[in-house]
Design a protein around this motif. Structure first.
Motif, PDB file in Angstrom:
ATOM      1  N   SER A 233       0.845  -1.189   0.000  1.00  0.00           N
ATOM      2  CA  SER A 233       0.000   0.000   0.000  1.00  0.00           C
ATOM      3  C   SER A 233       0.881   1.239   0.000  1.00  0.00           C
ATOM      4  O   SER A 233       2.089   1.158   0.224  1.00  0.00           O
TER       5      SER A 233
ATOM      6  N   MET B  63       2.939   1.786   3.140  1.00  0.00           N
ATOM      7  CA  MET B  63       4.058   0.853   3.271  1.00  0.00           C
ATOM      8  C   MET B  63       5.165   1.204   2.295  1.00  0.00           C
ATOM      9  O   MET B  63       6.350   1.120   2.619  1.00  0.00           O
TER      10      MET B  63
ATOM     11  N   ARG C 283       7.158   3.912   3.677  1.00  0.00           N
ATOM     12  CA  ARG C 283       8.058   3.410   4.716  1.00  0.00           C
ATOM     13  C   ARG C 283       9.273   2.733   4.118  1.00  0.00           C
ATOM     14  O   ARG C 283      10.385   2.862   4.632  1.00  0.00           O
TER      15      ARG C 283
ATOM     16  N   ILE D 279      -2.703   7.715   7.210  1.00  0.00           N
ATOM     17  CA  ILE D 279      -1.346   7.239   6.942  1.00  0.00           C
ATOM     18  C   ILE D 279      -0.376   8.405   7.069  1.00  0.00           C
ATOM     19  O   ILE D 279       0.743   8.262   7.561  1.00  0.00           O
ATOM     20  N   GLN D 280      -0.821   9.573   6.628  1.00  0.00           N
ATOM     21  CA  GLN D 280       0.006  10.766   6.747  1.00  0.00           C
ATOM     22  C   GLN D 280       0.413  10.979   8.196  1.00  0.00           C
ATOM     23  O   GLN D 280       1.575  11.247   8.504  1.00  0.00           O
TER      24      GLN D 280
ATOM     25  N   GLN E 190       0.658   8.719  10.490  1.00  0.00           N
ATOM     26  CA  GLN E 190       1.658   7.695  10.851  1.00  0.00           C
ATOM     27  C   GLN E 190       3.051   8.089  10.389  1.00  0.00           C
ATOM     28  O   GLN E 190       4.027   7.971  11.127  1.00  0.00           O
TER      29      GLN E 190
END
Ligand SMILES: Nc1ncnc2c1ncn2[C@@H]1O[C@H](COP(=O)(O)OP(=O)(O)OP(=O)(O)O)[C@@H](O)[C@H]1O
Ligand SMILES: Nc1ncnc2c1ncn2[C@@H]1O[C@H](COP(=O)(O)OP(=O)(O)OP(=O)(O)O)[C@@H](O)[C@H]1O
Ligand SMILES: [Mg+2]
Ligand SMILES: [Mg+2]
Lengths: 273, 324, 343
Positions: free
Chosen positions: A155, A158, A161, A188-189, A191
């Motif tokens: 995704s 990920m 990351r 997600i931002q 995170q």
């Protein structure tokens, strides 16, 4: 204080060939007379509208685009007048997270090769690379199990990351991020923002972030450099700039931002209902 | 009251390459968008927003499968597994795609893009399309210089505005905008959103705005739906959903939004979005929900919230079932 | 056109360098293969004139000079087309080669003018109807055809032509007809010459004779182009920009013509270029062995038979130059079509 990076009156642009003029090369200037300094351990954000030259500044810093005039000093050395081996040596101390996590990952390579690439480039043995790769995957919060997968299935969060893991694997002293969250959704931002800040706190890197989002910049930087049409229009600490913007552009940026997020900064702003 | 879009229990899935399973991106969505509405669809990545938007725009890929019905201005566009978008695309529904970097042909100039679109939809000639293009570009803050440019010569934000301008130029009655402001800065974002809002108010263009950016919904949209794993978990008037979020997911989503000048810690949602392969009737947020109860293995119904008009939420906790 | 003159200039310089490399290599090969190169260059002469011929060849090659001078001279000779007289035909080598070249090139170009558009059309058509009967038919046909040897296919075509129409396509043109109508080739491309002179009888005759071998040769490029373009179109149809154009209401024909075709033309040109140089050998075999046309094939065979060493070497060199030329042209065309390539 140590200045780790300094741009001195940098003017840069691209060779542009268009239409019937294609037979004559000309240069389109994108950055004009840009000067700024980044101290060791600082977090700086470069803010600007689309097309203002943010990515271009990073290209100049990363040794990918030679300025037409002006100097780029990294650790006090003039990047573009160094012999190429020394230039590489310096560039190795910079970790880079490119703009689009969907297009910056080779879909057929295994994650370990993607993440290990910066180490492979300097000739580290594979045994060590794999070890180190699984270490950084842990740091960025990815499961070990993906190390032998390809990026295709991952995704957006990920992928980002993975790109961050690659950027920090060679223990860089400077971390350069191009729009690290703009392709990701808000949760997600959040995170990624938290992850980047924990990396900053643990590894004491110098962090240069490019973003068009003031809200994100506020979380990822202490100092803002505001760019408009290839020129710096304002520079200062986050608080200073947000409280007391000097340039018209910054003012309108803040007003627009508040307007958009109006609903969240509580119920005082007009909402359609 | 004319309905611009009506979805009746629509499900959309993608057949996987080996044809072994189907990923269900949209699951049994019932939705009505009135003409003149500005409707916002929010949700995390992978929740099925683009899939739903591309169904309305008539560009589901060949490996997609559908169930249920979709009406566009009372025309049956999707009827179980048959699709018929003839005459709708570009004329009734226009589309602003999600990825500015790949949505313009690398072999055509911006002007050519306008020309082919306007020639095929409105029968414009070169000159007329050039004029319309300049007008549309002006609206999104670009000058006529970009007409001769190829897409790769533009920055991401400029590409995105070109896409918006093309979608505007064809004067469609519905505009489906998939994350139209993801690559542009606050200034432009505000002006693009205001532009969409103005089109909606002044020209009664029906708007379906897809975004994960909850913040930007409030200045444009009057209605809002929150999507999660292909289902709509909360819907209502924008103001009432944002001021008074009911679903735990909506609440947590709001906690992730950075606010200018207020430095609260960001609280990311736990876990990763999931892909739905087995379309089971359970609460889509169950595994990640801090307030999940036993009852949540069943799918909650979409129930009205208190006395708020049109505000519905899909959660057992809010329908009287408190513990289990 | 996004390609600068600068790029074209660089490419041409580069090709010239490669060509010079090839010439030097052939010359060294000539020097170091067993036997006296002067004897070889003179064509292994026998009899009383032998000594004189060998002396002359030695002077021509400058074998008495230092090696770099020899090489420089040889390069100069290649570029000025001055490689002496052919031993077999007693005419300048350059003339022999040019006549063969035009003949084979005419055949090849004719075949490719047929093959590339047809292959492209088949590819696009089957991509648009993927999985249909037409598609699977074309798919399997192209596999079968591509695995047939061209000369065998040529023979079958010749046979069919003979047994159905009684006409045996042999040679480039009927010499009787040519002589009786006063046909006088100028460029060496007979079809073109006949058209220019308004000699339709010869034109028709040459056309009838060129079609069968061209058909045989075109099978390979048709298959290749059809397969490649089918894949390319299928991929292009899934591109975001195509889907977006569909959503904007752009018609199917426009999409194919302006959005899809433009993106597949550069790779198709490249593939066609590769196939073209590959087909040269095909053409040489088919034209000489099956259809009795003169051309590079017959010249090569002749020169080998008659130990016409000059022609063989010259043929090798000029063929290489031609390969490089085609590749360069293809690259330049390709680069000038894709707006993203900025050089
Ligand atoms: N490779 C290139 N060749 C020619 N011009 C370019 C190239 N890359 C960028 N430009 C031009 O340079 C200008 C600045 O581009 P840049 O990518 O630095 O902007 P940016 O601030 O990063 O924008 P965005 O937020 O949209 O990514 C733009 O006008 C763009 O058209
Ligand atoms: N073309 C496709 N083929 C196969 N699966 C797809 C395709 N497009 C989307 N999916 C899958 O469908 C699900 C929903 O995707 P969709 O793109 O609709 O989400 P989204 O809400 O738009 O997300 P984002 O915010 O990332 O754009 C995802 O699980 C995705 O992997
Ligand atoms: Mg950029
Ligand atoms: Mg999407």
């Amino acid at each position: 204080m140590d200045s780790i990076l300094e741009l001195q009156r940098v003017t840069a642009g691209y060779k542009s060939i268009k239409g019937f003029k294609s037979l004559i090369k000309r240069v389109e200037i994108v950055l004009r007379d840009i000067s700024f300094t980044v101290e060791k351990g600082e977090r700086v954000a470069i803010i600007g509208e689309s097309g203002s030259g943010k990515t271009t500044i990073l290209r100049v810093i990363l040794g990918l685009l030679k300025p037409i005039s002006g100097k780029v000093l990294i650790y006090g050395k003039d990047l573009y007048s160094l012999p190429s081996d020394q230039k590489l040596q310096i560039l190795r101390r910079i970790g880079y997270v490119p703009q689009d996590p969907y297009r910056s990952l080779n879909p057929v390579l295994k994650i370990k090769y993607i993440v290990g690439e910066p180490l492979e480039a300097v000739g580290v043995e594979w045994r060590h690379i794999e070890e180190r790769a699984s270490e950084v995957l842990k740091i960025v919060g990815l499961p070990q199990s993906i190390i032998n997968d390809t990026a295709e299935e991952l995704s957006g969060g990920m992928r980002q990351r993975v790109l961050i893991a690659r950027a920090i694997i060679a223990e860089p002293e400077i971390l350069v991020l191009d729009e690290p969250t703009s392709a990701l959704d808000v949760s997600i931002q959040a995170q990624i923002i938290n992850l980047l800040n924990s990396i900053y706190n643990t590894f004491k890197v110098t962090m240069i972030t490019v973003t068009h989002d003031l809200g994100v910049a506020q979380y990822l930087a202490d100092r803002l450099i505001i760019l408009k049409s290839g020129k710096i229009v304002e520079e200062g600490s986050v608080d200073e700039v947000l409280r007391n913007p000097k340039s018209e552009y910054t003012k309108s940026l803040i007003t627009s931002y508040l307007q958009i997020t109006g609903i969240n900064s509580l119920n005082n702003i007009k909402i359609r209902g | 009251m004319v309905l611009a879009v009506r979805a009746g229990g629509i499900s959309i899935g993608y057949i996987d390459e080996e044809e072994e399973y189907i990923v269900w991106a949209v699951r049994g969505v019932d939705l009505a968008i009135e003409e003149g509405d500005a409707f916002c669809l929010v949700g995390e990545s992978g929740s099925g927003k683009t899939t739903f938007a591309s169904a309305i725009a008539g560009i589901l890929p060949p490996h997609a499968v559908t169930r249920g019905k979709l009406y566009i201005f009372d025309r049956l566009a999707i009827d179980e597994s048959t699709w018929n978008f003839n005459g709708l695309r570009g004329r009734v529904v226009s589309y602003i795609p999600q990825n500015p970097g790949t949505s313009l042909s690398p072999f055509l100039t911006v002007e050519d893009h306008f020309y082919y679109v306007l020639r095929d939809t409105l029968r414009y000639d070169r000159e007329k399309s050039r004029k319309a293009a300049m007008e549309a570009l002006l609206k999104v803050g670009l000058d006529r210089g970009v007409l001769e440019d190829y897409p790769h010569e533009l920055s991401g934000g400029m590409q995105q505005r070109v896409l918006i301008a093309i979608a505007l130029a064809s004067n469609a009655k519905i505009i489906v905008a998939d994350e139209p402001t993801s690559a542009i800065d606050a200034n432009l974002r505000a002006s693009v959103l205001q532009l969409l809002g103005r089109l909606n108010r002044e020209y009664r263009v029906t708007l379906l705005l897809v975004t994960h950016d909850l913040a930007s919904t409030s200045i444009v949209c009057n209605r809002l739906a929150v999507m999660l794993a292909g289902k709509i978990v909360e819907t209502g008037r924008t103001i009432s959903v944002l001021r008074n979020p009911q679903h735990p997911y909506t609440k947590m989503l709001l906690d992730c939004v950075p606010l200018l000048g207020v430095k609260k810690p960001l609280k990311p949602l736990p876990g990763e979005p999931i892909q739905v392969v087995e379309d089971k009737a359970i609460c889509p947020f169950r595994e990640r929900c801090p307030r999940a109860i036993d009852k949540c293995v069943e799918e909650p119904p979409l129930k009205p919230v208190g006395d708020e008009e049109n505000h519905y939420v899909k959660c057992w906790r809010l329908t009287g079932v408190e513990s289990g | 056109m996004p390609v600068s003159l600068n790029y074209i200039f660089k490419r041409i310089i580069l090709s010239i360098l490669v060509v010079i490399g090839v010439i030097v290599f052939s010359y060294i090969l000539l020097l170091y293969t067993p036997g006296d190169p002067a004897v070889k260059w003179a064509g292994n002469p026998r009899g009383p004139e032998a000594r004189k011929a060998i002396e002359m060849a030695r002077r021509e090659l400058g074998l008495d000079q230092p090696i770099h001078v020899q090489i420089a001279q040889f390069i100069y000779h290649v570029f000025t087309g001055n490689l002496g007289l052919s031993i077999a035909y007693k005419v300048p080598v350059s003339q022999v080669i040019t006549s063969g070249f035009t003949a084979t090139l005419e055949l090849l170009v004719f075949a490719y003018l047929l093959a590339v558009p047809l292959g492209l059309w088949l590819g696009i058509y089957s991509a648009l109807r993927r999985g249909s009967r037409f598609d699977s038919f074309i798919q399997s046909l192209s596999v079968v055809l591509a695995s047939m040897p061209t000369f065998w296919l040529g023979a079958i075509i010749a046979l069919i032509s003979y047994s159905t129409t009684g006409f045996l396509p042999y040679g480039r043109v009927s010499y009787k007809l040519a002589a009786s109508t006063g046909f006088n080739p100028i460029t060496g491309f007979y079809l073109l010459d006949a058209l220019i002179q308004g000699n339709y009888a010869v034109f028709l005759d040459a056309l009838l004779r060129i079609i069968p071998p061209a058909l045989a040769i075109s099978v390979y490029p048709i298959g290749v182009v059809a397969r490649v373009s089918r894949t390319l179109v299928a991929e292009a149809l899934l591109e975001d920009y195509v889907r977006t154009a569909v959503a904007w209401g752009v018609r199917r024909n426009t999409i194919i013509k302006h959005f899809v075709l433009k993106s597949i033309i550069p790779p198709v040109i490249q593939i066609s270029g590769l196939a073209f140089v590959y087909s040269i050998v095909d053409a040489m075999v088919v034209e000489s062995l099956v259809f009795g046309r003169e051309g590079l094939g017959s010249i090569l065979l002749d020169s080998l038979h008659k130990a016409d060493f000059r022609v063989t070497i010259a043929l090798a060199i000029y063929l290489t130059i031609f390969y490089i030329l085609v590749n360069t042209i293809v690259d330049i065309i390709q680069a000038s079509i894709d707006p993203r390539v900025k050089i």
